[in-house]
Design a protein around this motif. Structure first.
Motif, PDB file in Angstrom:
ATOM      1  N   HIS A   3     -29.467  52.163  76.971  1.00  0.00           N
ATOM      2  CA  HIS A   3     -28.426  53.101  76.367  1.00  0.00           C
ATOM      3  C   HIS A   3     -27.761  52.634  75.321  1.00  0.00           C
ATOM      4  O   HIS A   3     -27.311  52.991  74.755  1.00  0.00           O
ATOM      5  CB  HIS A   3     -27.483  53.753  77.703  1.00  0.00           C
ATOM      6  N   PHE A   4     -27.761  51.194  75.494  1.00  0.00           N
ATOM      7  CA  PHE A   4     -27.126  50.512  74.171  1.00  0.00           C
ATOM      8  C   PHE A   4     -27.861  49.144  74.345  1.00  0.00           C
ATOM      9  O   PHE A   4     -28.200  48.343  75.322  1.00  0.00           O
ATOM     10  CB  PHE A   4     -25.636  50.279  74.182  1.00  0.00           C
ATOM     11  N   CYS A   5     -27.866  48.379  73.108  1.00  0.00           N
ATOM     12  CA  CYS A   5     -28.369  46.870  73.222  1.00  0.00           C
ATOM     13  C   CYS A   5     -26.886  45.885  73.345  1.00  0.00           C
ATOM     14  O   CYS A   5     -25.933  46.400  73.230  1.00  0.00           O
ATOM     15  CB  CYS A   5     -28.864  46.558  71.841  1.00  0.00           C
ATOM     16  N   SER A   6     -27.286  44.747  73.729  1.00  0.00           N
ATOM     17  CA  SER A   6     -26.095  43.820  73.825  1.00  0.00           C
ATOM     18  C   SER A   6     -25.453  43.387  72.699  1.00  0.00           C
ATOM     19  O   SER A   6     -24.329  42.848  72.586  1.00  0.00           O
ATOM     20  CB  SER A   6     -26.784  42.465  74.605  1.00  0.00           C
ATOM     21  N   LYS A  11     -19.631  51.139  73.055  1.00  0.00           N
ATOM     22  CA  LYS A  11     -19.187  52.101  71.816  1.00  0.00           C
ATOM     23  C   LYS A  11     -19.640  52.321  70.629  1.00  0.00           C
ATOM     24  O   LYS A  11     -19.592  53.633  69.940  1.00  0.00           O
ATOM     25  CB  LYS A  11     -17.704  51.493  71.549  1.00  0.00           C
ATOM     26  N   PHE A  12     -20.376  51.436  70.082  1.00  0.00           N
ATOM     27  CA  PHE A  12     -21.137  51.757  68.780  1.00  0.00           C
ATOM     28  C   PHE A  12     -22.504  50.997  68.879  1.00  0.00           C
ATOM     29  O   PHE A  12     -22.486  49.892  69.124  1.00  0.00           O
ATOM     30  CB  PHE A  12     -20.314  51.239  67.364  1.00  0.00           C
ATOM     31  N   SER A  14     -26.319  51.286  67.226  1.00  0.00           N
ATOM     32  CA  SER A  14     -27.207  51.829  66.273  1.00  0.00           C
ATOM     33  C   SER A  14     -28.652  52.538  67.023  1.00  0.00           C
ATOM     34  O   SER A  14     -29.099  53.309  66.419  1.00  0.00           O
ATOM     35  CB  SER A  14     -27.564  51.021  65.132  1.00  0.00           C
ATOM     36  N   MET A  15     -29.070  51.839  68.018  1.00  0.00           N
ATOM     37  CA  MET A  15     -29.971  52.267  68.927  1.00  0.00           C
ATOM     38  C   MET A  15     -29.726  53.773  69.569  1.00  0.00           C
ATOM     39  O   MET A  15     -30.418  54.408  69.456  1.00  0.00           O
ATOM     40  CB  MET A  15     -30.552  51.328  70.021  1.00  0.00           C
ATOM     41  N   LYS A  16     -28.450  53.966  70.025  1.00  0.00           N
ATOM     42  CA  LYS A  16     -28.122  55.185  70.579  1.00  0.00           C
ATOM     43  C   LYS A  16     -28.072  56.055  69.595  1.00  0.00           C
ATOM     44  O   LYS A  16     -28.373  57.313  69.796  1.00  0.00           O
ATOM     45  CB  LYS A  16     -26.777  54.725  71.415  1.00  0.00           C
ATOM     46  N   ILE A  17     -27.374  55.907  68.579  1.00  0.00           N
ATOM     47  CA  ILE A  17     -27.119  56.710  67.296  1.00  0.00           C
ATOM     48  C   ILE A  17     -28.566  57.137  66.922  1.00  0.00           C
ATOM     49  O   ILE A  17     -28.553  58.280  66.642  1.00  0.00           O
ATOM     50  CB  ILE A  17     -26.426  56.060  66.266  1.00  0.00           C
TER      51      ILE A  17
END
Length: 74
Positions: A3-6, A11-12, A14-17
């Protein structure tokens, strides 16, 4: 898929966006996509207008074969 990278965090990210933008774009209708690219839509309408005129500018075409031939060019 994460869901997000480390590196960015939750909160921000780029993968999720990017995943959200791709999901949004996949859900757009053809009309919404055409609105994003009005020049391409206009080019398609111009092409079909020329085809209509080349076929005699008749709404009802008696010659089905003429329509088939005109569609081959597309």
């Amino acid at each position: 898929m994460a869901h997000f990278c480390s590196m960015c965090g939750p909160k921000f990210c780029s993968m999720k966006i990017t995943a959200d933008v791709r999901e949004y774009a996949a859900g757009l209708s053809d009309n919404e996509k055409a609105a994003l690219y009005p020049d391409a839509a206009q080019a398609g309408m111009d092409q079909m207008s020329k085809k209509f005129i080349d076929m005699g500018a008749e709404v009802y075409v008696d010659k089905a074969e003429a329509a088939k031939e005109a569609n081959k060019a597309l």
